[in-house]
Design a protein around this motif. Sequence first.
Motif, PDB file in Angstrom:
ATOM      1  N   SER A 197      24.519  32.185  -8.538  1.00 11.86           N
ATOM      2  CA  SER A 197      23.237  32.201  -7.830  1.00 11.86           C
ATOM      3  C   SER A 197      23.433  31.596  -6.450  1.00 11.86           C
ATOM      4  CB  SER A 197      22.176  31.419  -8.610  1.00 11.86           C
ATOM      5  OG  SER A 197      22.547  30.065  -8.725  1.00 11.86           O
ATOM      6  N   TYR A 198      22.614  32.043  -5.522  1.00 15.18           N
ATOM      7  CA  TYR A 198      22.725  31.542  -4.158  1.00 15.18           C
ATOM      8  C   TYR A 198      21.323  31.359  -3.588  1.00 15.18           C
ATOM      9  CZ  TYR A 198      22.097  36.533  -3.168  1.00 15.18           C
ATOM     10  OH  TYR A 198      21.608  37.826  -3.134  1.00 15.18           O
ATOM     11  N   LYS A 199      21.251  30.757  -2.411  1.00 16.26           N
ATOM     12  CA  LYS A 199      19.931  30.347  -1.937  1.00 16.26           C
ATOM     13  C   LYS A 199      19.440  31.068  -0.695  1.00 16.26           C
ATOM     14  CE  LYS A 199      20.484  25.746  -3.941  1.00 16.26           C
ATOM     15  NZ  LYS A 199      20.639  24.289  -3.673  1.00 16.26           N
ATOM     16  N   THR A 200      20.354  31.531   0.153  1.00 14.54           N
ATOM     17  CA  THR A 200      19.898  32.132   1.400  1.00 14.54           C
ATOM     18  C   THR A 200      20.230  33.617   1.440  1.00 14.54           C
ATOM     19  OG1 THR A 200      21.979  31.578   2.502  1.00 14.54           O
ATOM     20  CG2 THR A 200      20.217  29.955   2.620  1.00 14.54           C
ATOM     21  N   SER A 201      19.724  34.301   2.457  1.00 14.96           N
ATOM     22  CA  SER A 201      19.998  35.730   2.605  1.00 14.96           C
ATOM     23  C   SER A 201      21.479  35.959   2.868  1.00 14.96           C
ATOM     24  CB  SER A 201      19.182  36.289   3.774  1.00 14.96           C
ATOM     25  OG  SER A 201      17.816  36.172   3.512  1.00 14.96           O
ATOM     26  N   SER A 237      24.920  43.662   0.491  1.00 17.75           N
ATOM     27  CA  SER A 237      23.548  43.318   0.113  1.00 17.75           C
ATOM     28  C   SER A 237      22.715  44.540  -0.249  1.00 17.75           C
ATOM     29  CB  SER A 237      22.861  42.541   1.240  1.00 17.75           C
ATOM     30  OG  SER A 237      22.812  43.319   2.414  1.00 17.75           O
ATOM     31  N   THR A 240      19.446  40.959  -5.226  1.00 19.06           N
ATOM     32  CA  THR A 240      19.064  40.151  -4.065  1.00 19.06           C
ATOM     33  C   THR A 240      17.669  39.552  -4.223  1.00 19.06           C
ATOM     34  OG1 THR A 240      18.357  42.173  -2.957  1.00 19.06           O
ATOM     35  CG2 THR A 240      20.553  41.340  -2.431  1.00 19.06           C
ATOM     36  N   SER A 241      16.827  40.158  -5.044  1.00 21.62           N
ATOM     37  CA  SER A 241      15.492  39.600  -5.251  1.00 21.62           C
ATOM     38  C   SER A 241      15.576  38.294  -6.036  1.00 21.62           C
ATOM     39  CB  SER A 241      14.604  40.590  -5.990  1.00 21.62           C
ATOM     40  OG  SER A 241      15.059  40.805  -7.321  1.00 21.62           O
ATOM     41  N   LYS A 242      16.571  38.188  -6.900  1.00 21.88           N
ATOM     42  CA  LYS A 242      16.776  36.965  -7.677  1.00 21.88           C
ATOM     43  C   LYS A 242      17.882  36.101  -7.072  1.00 21.88           C
ATOM     44  CE  LYS A 242      15.327  38.966 -12.089  1.00 21.88           C
ATOM     45  NZ  LYS A 242      15.730  39.315 -13.480  1.00 21.88           N
ATOM     46  N   LYS A 243      18.504  36.611  -6.007  1.00 20.79           N
ATOM     47  CA  LYS A 243      19.605  35.901  -5.377  1.00 20.79           C
ATOM     48  C   LYS A 243      20.655  35.531  -6.431  1.00 20.79           C
ATOM     49  CE  LYS A 243      17.415  34.067  -1.214  1.00 20.79           C
ATOM     50  NZ  LYS A 243      16.225  34.925  -1.219  1.00 20.79           N
ATOM     51  N   SER A 244      21.099  36.542  -7.125  1.00 21.40           N
ATOM     52  CA  SER A 244      22.091  36.289  -8.158  1.00 21.40           C
ATOM     53  C   SER A 244      23.051  37.463  -8.277  1.00 21.40           C
ATOM     54  CB  SER A 244      21.417  36.021  -9.503  1.00 21.40           C
ATOM     55  OG  SER A 244      20.778  37.194  -9.965  1.00 21.40           O
ATOM     56  N   THR A 295      29.475  33.770  -0.717  1.00 22.70           N
ATOM     57  CA  THR A 295      28.507  34.551   0.027  1.00 22.70           C
ATOM     58  C   THR A 295      28.804  34.498   1.522  1.00 22.70           C
ATOM     59  OG1 THR A 295      26.996  32.650   0.087  1.00 22.70           O
ATOM     60  CG2 THR A 295      26.668  34.268  -1.663  1.00 22.70           C
TER      61      THR A 295
END
Lengths: 113, 112
Positions: free
Chosen positions: A24-28, A51, A67-71, A91
């Motif tokens: 999982s990640y936090k930014t775009s 992406s 990308t909606s869940k950043k995972s 990332t």
Amino acid sequence: SQQGEEDPQALSIQEGENATMNCSYKTSINNLQWYRQNSGRGLVHLILIRSNEREKHSGRLRVTLDTSKKSSSLLITASRAADTASYFCATDAGGTSYGKLTFGQGTILTVHP
Amino acid sequence: GAVVSQHPSRVICKSGTSVKIECRSLDFQATTMFWYRQFPKQSLMLMATSNEGSKATYEQGVEKDKFLINHASLTLSTLTVTSAHPEDSSFYICSAKGNEQFFGPGTRLTVL
């Protein structure tokens, strides 16, 4: 800053079984990459998913990206003892930071013969 | 395929000395090189971004006077750990970016 989190932290399976690791990640991001590292050695690039992609395959590897869940997840099918290693997601935010990778904490995979 | 080398692969030094690590792109020109550090059983942390002919950009918390980076040509970047201390013992990995990005094999630094 370190933003990636991976689970599980450690995974132990038998040869022939499938191994799934999550990140999982936090930014775009512009893209997400998976790497393998054998103990005390350098990194081996496994696969890159952009992406705008949702799934990618390479041999026994399957990577998904939400990308909606950043995972993202990495699936290794029909695992072998030689797959024993640490696996990291990384990332790339792109733009002016293109190429600058933020690594997850990694999953230690042990495949028993 | 493209190869990135690092030299030395392993170095042991005494506390207080300086150590230089080289990162070379062997068959492509790298406009940008990145330096990462990895402590045992941990992930890689970006230390700095090195662009050919300009000053390196350091990540927050990384002392630029302690970790000197020089990117003198499109195929060579060097990281010098100055006045090394035992807590600087780590695995240092570079990556070189041209059209694609490739990682070096890493340098294990042990400071006694």
